[in-house]
Design a protein around this motif. Structure first.
Motif, PDB file in Angstrom:
ATOM      1  N   SER A 239       0.831  -1.198   0.000  1.00  0.00           N
ATOM      2  CA  SER A 239       0.000   0.000   0.000  1.00  0.00           C
ATOM      3  C   SER A 239       0.863   1.245   0.000  1.00  0.00           C
ATOM      4  N   VAL A 240       0.302   2.296  -0.586  1.00  0.00           N
ATOM      5  CA  VAL A 240       1.002   3.582  -0.640  1.00  0.00           C
ATOM      6  C   VAL A 240       0.836   4.274   0.695  1.00  0.00           C
ATOM      7  N   SER A 241       1.892   4.452   1.410  1.00  0.00           N
ATOM      8  CA  SER A 241       1.834   5.083   2.722  1.00  0.00           C
ATOM      9  C   SER A 241       1.981   6.588   2.579  1.00  0.00           C
ATOM     10  N   ASP A 242       1.788   7.265   3.700  1.00  0.00           N
ATOM     11  CA  ASP A 242       1.921   8.723   3.699  1.00  0.00           C
ATOM     12  C   ASP A 242       3.353   9.176   3.471  1.00  0.00           C
ATOM     13  N   SER A 243       4.295   8.294   3.719  1.00  0.00           N
ATOM     14  CA  SER A 243       5.710   8.663   3.580  1.00  0.00           C
ATOM     15  C   SER A 243       6.312   8.091   2.308  1.00  0.00           C
ATOM     16  N   LEU A 244       5.506   7.970   1.262  1.00  0.00           N
ATOM     17  CA  LEU A 244       5.997   7.388   0.023  1.00  0.00           C
ATOM     18  C   LEU A 244       7.127   8.215  -0.585  1.00  0.00           C
ATOM     19  N   HIS A 245       7.117   9.498  -0.358  1.00  0.00           N
ATOM     20  CA  HIS A 245       8.128  10.356  -0.964  1.00  0.00           C
ATOM     21  C   HIS A 245       9.513  10.100  -0.414  1.00  0.00           C
ATOM     22  N   VAL A 246       9.654   9.380   0.719  1.00  0.00           N
ATOM     23  CA  VAL A 246      10.971   9.055   1.258  1.00  0.00           C
ATOM     24  C   VAL A 246      11.146   7.555   1.409  1.00  0.00           C
ATOM     25  N   SER A 247      10.309   6.754   0.777  1.00  0.00           N
ATOM     26  CA  SER A 247      10.427   5.306   0.894  1.00  0.00           C
ATOM     27  C   SER A 247      11.187   4.749  -0.298  1.00  0.00           C
ATOM     28  N   ILE A 248      11.689   3.547  -0.141  1.00  0.00           N
ATOM     29  CA  ILE A 248      12.445   2.861  -1.188  1.00  0.00           C
ATOM     30  C   ILE A 248      11.488   1.914  -1.889  1.00  0.00           C
ATOM     31  N   GLY A 249      11.175   2.230  -3.126  1.00  0.00           N
ATOM     32  CA  GLY A 249      10.141   1.488  -3.828  1.00  0.00           C
ATOM     33  C   GLY A 249      10.497   0.047  -4.115  1.00  0.00           C
ATOM     34  N   VAL A 250      11.780  -0.287  -4.173  1.00  0.00           N
ATOM     35  CA  VAL A 250      12.163  -1.641  -4.522  1.00  0.00           C
ATOM     36  C   VAL A 250      11.748  -2.648  -3.454  1.00  0.00           C
ATOM     37  N   PHE A 251      11.545  -2.165  -2.234  1.00  0.00           N
ATOM     38  CA  PHE A 251      11.173  -3.074  -1.149  1.00  0.00           C
ATOM     39  C   PHE A 251       9.662  -3.210  -0.974  1.00  0.00           C
ATOM     40  N   HIS A 252       8.897  -2.501  -1.775  1.00  0.00           N
ATOM     41  CA  HIS A 252       7.444  -2.618  -1.664  1.00  0.00           C
ATOM     42  C   HIS A 252       6.997  -4.039  -2.020  1.00  0.00           C
ATOM     43  N   GLY A 253       6.140  -4.598  -1.175  1.00  0.00           N
ATOM     44  CA  GLY A 253       5.627  -5.943  -1.411  1.00  0.00           C
ATOM     45  C   GLY A 253       6.527  -7.043  -0.906  1.00  0.00           C
ATOM     46  N   SER A 254       7.583  -6.711  -0.166  1.00  0.00           N
ATOM     47  CA  SER A 254       8.499  -7.740   0.339  1.00  0.00           C
ATOM     48  C   SER A 254       8.177  -8.162   1.763  1.00  0.00           C
ATOM     49  N   HIS A 255       7.018  -7.807   2.256  1.00  0.00           N
ATOM     50  CA  HIS A 255       6.648  -8.199   3.617  1.00  0.00           C
ATOM     51  C   HIS A 255       6.380  -9.700   3.661  1.00  0.00           C
ATOM     52  N   LYS A 256       6.243 -10.233   4.852  1.00  0.00           N
ATOM     53  CA  LYS A 256       6.025 -11.662   5.042  1.00  0.00           C
ATOM     54  C   LYS A 256       4.648 -11.952   5.635  1.00  0.00           C
ATOM     55  N   CYS A 257       3.751 -10.994   5.526  1.00  0.00           N
ATOM     56  CA  CYS A 257       2.378 -11.265   5.964  1.00  0.00           C
ATOM     57  C   CYS A 257       1.756 -12.296   5.034  1.00  0.00           C
ATOM     58  N   HIS A 258       0.864 -13.077   5.587  1.00  0.00           N
ATOM     59  CA  HIS A 258       0.117 -14.013   4.752  1.00  0.00           C
ATOM     60  C   HIS A 258      -0.865 -13.205   3.919  1.00  0.00           C
ATOM     61  N   ASN A 259      -0.553 -13.034   2.650  1.00  0.00           N
ATOM     62  CA  ASN A 259      -1.219 -12.022   1.842  1.00  0.00           C
ATOM     63  C   ASN A 259      -2.701 -12.291   1.640  1.00  0.00           C
ATOM     64  N   VAL A 260      -3.132 -13.529   1.753  1.00  0.00           N
ATOM     65  CA  VAL A 260      -4.543 -13.849   1.542  1.00  0.00           C
ATOM     66  C   VAL A 260      -5.374 -13.490   2.761  1.00  0.00           C
ATOM     67  N   THR A 261      -4.833 -13.756   3.932  1.00  0.00           N
ATOM     68  CA  THR A 261      -5.612 -13.577   5.157  1.00  0.00           C
ATOM     69  C   THR A 261      -5.298 -12.296   5.905  1.00  0.00           C
ATOM     70  N   SER A 262      -4.183 -11.650   5.599  1.00  0.00           N
ATOM     71  CA  SER A 262      -3.802 -10.446   6.338  1.00  0.00           C
ATOM     72  C   SER A 262      -3.250  -9.412   5.375  1.00  0.00           C
ATOM     73  N   GLU A 263      -3.140  -8.189   5.842  1.00  0.00           N
ATOM     74  CA  GLU A 263      -2.617  -7.087   5.053  1.00  0.00           C
ATOM     75  C   GLU A 263      -1.510  -6.391   5.824  1.00  0.00           C
ATOM     76  N   CYS A 264      -0.601  -5.789   5.074  1.00  0.00           N
ATOM     77  CA  CYS A 264       0.570  -5.140   5.663  1.00  0.00           C
ATOM     78  C   CYS A 264       0.249  -3.676   5.945  1.00  0.00           C
ATOM     79  N   ILE A 265       0.567  -3.229   7.135  1.00  0.00           N
ATOM     80  CA  ILE A 265       0.389  -1.835   7.544  1.00  0.00           C
ATOM     81  C   ILE A 265       1.760  -1.285   7.920  1.00  0.00           C
ATOM     82  N   PHE A 266       2.232  -0.293   7.175  1.00  0.00           N
ATOM     83  CA  PHE A 266       3.552   0.265   7.444  1.00  0.00           C
ATOM     84  C   PHE A 266       3.554   1.035   8.755  1.00  0.00           C
ATOM     85  N   LYS A 267       4.610   0.837   9.520  1.00  0.00           N
ATOM     86  CA  LYS A 267       4.760   1.503  10.812  1.00  0.00           C
ATOM     87  C   LYS A 267       5.963   2.443  10.735  1.00  0.00           C
TER      88      LYS A 267
END
Length: 696
Positions: A239-267
């Protein structure tokens, strides 16, 4: 570094093209998943070992993934400009100029941390001179150089530097240390991959530009500019977070949440360390829950569980950090408790079977009535209207089939059509017959009211046409849908939505019922053959009472009843209104036919003098042949005229007999020549007044 150099005009054109096309380039398009995972491992290792063994054994640690350098475009352009000036001026004897260039051009950029210019022997590659500059106030204690490694004069620069690569030692045009340039764009130098510098305690990227010697011999230069990327955030969520302007796009989607049952929330980082792995939370998606941690898992723990899962050491990633599906129909849940109301299918199937049986019974009754349509008990009741009534009853019974399953858009459409169209057909057919009796009963003239079945059908068709147009417009413009409601136990189920279309139609049907009740009240004392007018009135009264009672039940007594109770209430409403109507209208007729009295006149109606005018289709106590109503009307007119002439004659006779002193007019009716031989007094018992009218 084994690459050709362009002229200044060509570089300017390329620079303009790059600025215009850079937003369309995707530097992460060809990054491998293995490189992303290894880079995340390096970030994690640096975050926990940067102050420990890492900076003892190593001075640098590079990643394998690129970072979008568009935000550092101004620093790159200044580095290219400085390299061009140093190439023209030389790198050996202009230290003052170099210092001015580096301070005013390179280090003055807000993204630049430090810069260095190396003067190398063109033939041996040994270091002749090294100049360092660093932006003011970057570290505590004032400005100082980032002394990563002491570079001794007379030695070749170490290949361990992530920003340095000898062009002679590189077999290709680009060293693996550097990021591939975007397509269709040419830089003077190369960007490095992000790396951690132990001396600077920061994550850096360097832009390195080789400065070739002006001739075959002499000094060649090497310029390197370091930019600080420690402020960038490692956001592993999609997901596009509020701090996208300082985030590294190459790491987007590299979380280890179970993508079917849960969603990733950036902290976002709270301790000033944005470069760290697992800085997110896994939250159960809508319709899922977890008995652990309230369905909210720390990303760092999830990352550890994922590594253990890959190593087959534990299965906690599947058992603990994987959310479970809620019970069917639950949008939000914290446990496996049901959210949908339970449907008792045997009970509903039983009610549906009874309703379908009633449909077949009405069809059989329609066939039976058509077979015996010539019997007086059916003939005087207009067989065509009886068939229409049975058709409407069968349509109303089908409502129970429409609301039987779990309601959706199509079943709601069928529900509206069967309920309202069936009511309109049945009620209109009964009301037309009663209305004919009302018009006939209220006529005080000697003229008969001529209302045939064909005329009543002409009145009935517009009413049905209005209903069809209303239902069709409703279906096409605002299609009925099912909405979820909650019963008394908090369980949800679907029910057809009610809006202003329903309310408008309900108001119209109530007014129609009120008119029908008034018509029935007007004919309450009218006598009809087989007492049918009264039975139809009872049926109309029953329809009005049942519908009002069911509305009260749904709105006030059982407003939050479950689906089975609502289905049962619909069954009761259908049976009390439709079945009762069928029993009242057709029950006595069928009984008379079964007893063999279907072709006999009603003796009770005959004794009360019920005429043809008070029957429901204009047929009364007359022979089998259809009467000529016009001829009968003309004969009645002639009889009335004869009766009026006889009454006038009686008045004249009475006047002459009681006034004998008046002499008859010559040539008159009572003159001597024309006078009758014997004239009786109108007052005598044998007088003219005592004779019956038919003898005059």
């Amino acid at each position: 570094m084994g690459r050709q150099f362009l002229s200044k005009s060509e570089e300017f054109v390329i620079m303009v093209v790059w600025i215009c096309t850079a937003p369309l380039l995707d530097v992460n398009a060809h990054v491998k998943k293995e490189d992303i995972e290894s880079s995340l491992g390096i970030i994690h290792e640096v975050s926990i070992k940067s102050l420990g063994t890492l900076c003892v054994t190593e001075q640098f640690r590079s990643l394998n993934v690129p970072v979008d350098t568009l935000r550092f475009e101004s620093a790159r352009q200044k580095a290219d400009l400085a390299a061009t000036l140093l190439q023209d001026l030389g790198v050996a004897h202009h230290n003052g100029l170099q210092d001015a260039i580096s301070k005013n051009i390179l280090v003055s950029d807000q993204n630049a941390l430090s810069a260095r210019v190396l003067a190398l022997n063109a033939s041996t590659g040994t270091l002749v001179n090294c100049a360092w500059w660093q932006r003011q106030g970057m570290e505590v204690g004032g400005p100082k150089k980032v002394a990563e490694t002491i570079m001794e004069i007379g030695h070749r620069p170490s290949a361990e530097f992530p920003w340095y690569e000898d062009a002679d030692s590189s077999p290709g045009l680009r060293s693996p240390k550097f990021v591939e340039s975007p397509p269709n764009v040419s830089y003077r130098g190369w960007w490095t991959y992000p790396y951690y510098s132990c001396s600077a305690r920061r994550w850096l990227m360097s832009y390195s530009v080789p400065i070739p010697p002006p001739g075959r011999r002499g000094l060649k230069g090497f310029l390197s500019l370091d930019v600080d990327v420690s402020h960038l955030e490692v956001d592993q969520c999609e997901s596009v977070s509020d701090s996208l302007h300082v985030s590294i796009g190459v790491f987007h989607g590299s979380h280890k949440c179970h993508n079917v049952t849960s969603e990733c929330i950036f902290k976002p980082p709270m301790n000033g360390a944005p470069w760290s792995r697992g800085r997110y939370q896994c939250r159960c998606r809508r319709g899922y829950y977890s008995p652990y941690h309230g369905g909210l898992f720390n990303g760092t723990l999830v990352e550890v569980a994922w590594e253990e899962y890959l190593e087959n050491s534990t299965n906690s990633w599947e058992t603990i950090f994987q959310c479970r599906k809620c019970a069917p129909g639950c949008h939000f849940c914290t446990d496996p408790s049901p959210c949908l109301a339970t449907y008792h299918w045997p009970f509903r199937i039983t009610l549906l079977s009874v309703s379908i049986s009633c449909v077949f019974c009405t069809l059989v009754l329609n066939v039976y009535m058509f077979k015996h349509r010539k019997l007086k008990v059916f003939k005087v009741a207009s067989p065509i209207f009886l068939s229409i009534t049975l058709l409407g009853c069968a349509t109303m019974y089908l409502e129970m089939a429409a609301i039987f399953p779990v309601l959706d858009m199509y079943s709601c459409i069928a529900t509206k059509w069967t309920r309202h169209l069936g009511f309109c057909i049945t009620y209109t057919a009964l009301l037309m017959k009663t209305w004919r009796v009302s018009l006939t009963y209220r006529v005080k003239s000697a003229h008969k009211v001529k209302l045939t079945d064909k005329q009543l059908l002409q009145w009935m068709v517009p009413i049905l046409l209005v209903m069809l147009i209303y239902l069709g417009t409703w279906t096409l413009s605002d299609t009925p849908t099912a909405e979820e409601i909650v019963d008394n136990d908090g369980l949800r189920f679907k029910q057809c939505a009610y809006n202003w279309w329903d309310h408008s139609l309900a108001i119209g049907e109530v007014l129609f019922l009120a008119w029908g009740v008034r018509v029935c009240y007007n004919v309450r004392n009218a006598e009809s053959l087989y007492n049918e007018a009264r039975l139809i009135s009872y049926a109309i009264y029953n329809i009005a009472i049942v519908n009002i009672m069911m509305i009260a039940f749904h709105l006030f007594i059982f407003p939050r009843a479950g689906p089975d109770i609502k289905y049962f209430l619909g069954f009761i409403r259908t049976q009390l209104s439709t079945t009762t109507t069928t029993a009242l209208v057709f029950g006595p007729k069928v009984i008379r036919v079964l007893r063999g009295q279907g072709d006999q006149w009603d003796n009770r109606a005959r004794s009360r003098g019920v005429t043809a005018s008070f029957s429901l289709n204009g047929i009364g106590l007359v022979p089998e042949e259809a009467p000529d109503l016009y001829q009968e009307n003309e004969e009645l007119k002639e009889e009335i005229q004869k009766l009026a002439a006889q009454i006038e004659f009686m008045k004249i006779v009475h006047m002459e007999m009681n006034n004998r002193h008046i002499k008859p007019k010559a040539g008159g009716y009572f003159s001597a020549l024309n006078a009758p031989m014997v004239v009786h007094s109108p007052l005598t018992k044998q007088g003219i007044l005592n004779k019956p009218p038919e003898e005059l």
